[in-house]
Design an enzyme around this catalytic site. Structure first.
Site, PDB file in Angstrom:
ATOM      1  N   ARG A 237      37.885  53.288 -35.969  1.00 39.05           N
ATOM      2  CA  ARG A 237      38.474  52.629 -37.133  1.00 39.05           C
ATOM      3  C   ARG A 237      39.971  52.915 -37.146  1.00 39.05           C
ATOM      4  O   ARG A 237      40.409  54.030 -36.894  1.00 39.05           O
ATOM      5  CB  ARG A 237      37.825  53.129 -38.433  1.00 39.05           C
ATOM      6  N   ASP A 261      42.006  50.119 -29.934  1.00 45.81           N
ATOM      7  CA  ASP A 261      41.276  48.858 -30.051  1.00 45.81           C
ATOM      8  C   ASP A 261      41.145  48.466 -31.515  1.00 45.81           C
ATOM      9  O   ASP A 261      40.632  47.409 -31.838  1.00 45.81           O
ATOM     10  CB  ASP A 261      39.888  49.004 -29.415  1.00 45.81           C
ATOM     11  N   GLU A 266      44.754  45.774 -39.299  1.00 45.58           N
ATOM     12  CA  GLU A 266      44.323  44.734 -38.362  1.00 45.58           C
ATOM     13  C   GLU A 266      43.816  43.465 -39.028  1.00 45.58           C
ATOM     14  O   GLU A 266      43.801  42.400 -38.403  1.00 45.58           O
ATOM     15  CB  GLU A 266      43.245  45.276 -37.421  1.00 45.58           C
TER      16      GLU A 266
END
Length: 335
Positions: A237, A261, A266
């Protein structure tokens, strides 16, 4: 009798492919929206007792109240994380919440290893060089993973799969979790206090959920005790990392490599094509300017096996809750 409708939010073309394929057996009516579920888009829901959402949809108390007013009975998360859902509000509203707690942990674990290997051996840079007829090796120097100390923060399904992978590379694996995994201990993983792992790890890989205790677990204080040139990988996260602190550590060369990632902000960026836009997020722009930073856009879960399991588990979760059956996926029931 008309089929029961499921309204999907934050959908991509691949969501439609997999859910439509496996819905042939379940026969729900599937209503797909590309937009994120939030205060403004909740009005799109019409005659749908089930909503299916993803990691960046907003399900706070206000949205949940609106869902209840529309007769929504079930919130089905097609992901493992649920920090974007106000579970107390859902419970008070009588809305059941379910998720997909495990959908190929190997997919995420293997992506974490791919990021490590890419950052270390710089294969992304080598690929671009050779395409331009540049066969020089200068600037591509890496290191042996064999013998390095890997810190694994969180040894649930994904962390466990990752630990097994790095053991196969001949690494020493130190782990932290509130509950020790006996199988991992038997094959050589050592559980240590968090500060000890921060001090000793050459590479840190984050696999813990986002909670009040883990938010910004990577911050100026924890970075200060890490090895110089440490590699940090986050496929869990985004908010596990305090981005401004990490940027400072990259500028000071405290962090030698960063692979993410996931990203705290985001929801404004990932799963969208912004190639013609001016991105206003200065932190992500700064991160992407570093040559030793690798960013992928929440891609770790993205395998055929994982998407198959997500679709099947989600549809079965909804079926069990609607029919009042014994809920087979105990770990998937949140409210």
């Amino acid at each position: 009798m008309n089929p029961i409708k499921i309204s999907f939010f934050s959908t991509q073309p691949y969501d439609k492919v997999f859910f439509e394929k496996y819905n042939a057996e379940y026969k729900f009516e599937l209503d797909f929206f590309e937009t994120q579920l939030n205060h403004h888009t909740v009005e799109l829901i019409q005659d749908s007792p089930v909503v299916c959402v993803f990691v960046n949809d907003v399900l706070d108390a206000g949205v949940i109240a609106a869902l209840a007013n529309k007769g929504v009975l079930i919130i089905a998360l097609r992901c493992a994380g649920f920090n974007n859902v106000d579970l107390d509000a859902a419970k008070k509203a009588g809305i059941r919440v379910c998720r997909v707690p495990s959908y190929s942990p190997e997919a995420v674990a293997e992506h974490a290893m791919a990021m490590i290997l890419t950052l270390n051996r710089k294969t992304h840079k080598a690929y671009n060089r050779v395409r331009e007829q540049n066969f020089s090796l200068n600037g591509l120097l890496g290191f042996d993973l064999h013998g390095k100390t890997i810190g694994v923060i969180g040894t649930g399904n994904i962390g466990k799969a990752f630990a097994k992978i790095v053991l196969g590379f001949g690494c020493k694996v130190l782990a932290f979790d509130i509950a020790k995994d006996e199988e991992l201990e038997k094959i050589g993983v050592q559980y240590e206090p968090l500060d000890t792992i921060f001090k000793l790890a050459d590479i840190l890989s984050l696999h813990c959920p986002l909670t009040e205790k883990t938010k910004h677990i990577i911050n100026a204080t924890s970075l200060s005790i890490m090895k110089k040139n440490v590699m940090i990988i986050n496929t869990s996260r985004g908010a596990l990392i305090n981005t401004p602190d990490v940027i400072d550590a990259l500028k000071d060369a405290k962090i030698g490599y960063l692979g993410i990632d996931v990203y705290e902000q985001e929801e404004k960026l990932f799963f969208k094509d912004l190639s013609e836009d001016i991105i206003q997020d200065d932190d992500i722009q700064r991160l992407m300017s570093f040559p030793n930073v690798l960013v992928t856009a929440h891609q770790a879960f993205f395998t055929n096996e994982a998407l198959t399991q997500i679709a099947l588990t989600t549809l079965q979760n909804v079926t069990d809750l609607l029919e009042g059956n014994e809920f087979a996926n105990k770990a998937g029931l949140l409210s």
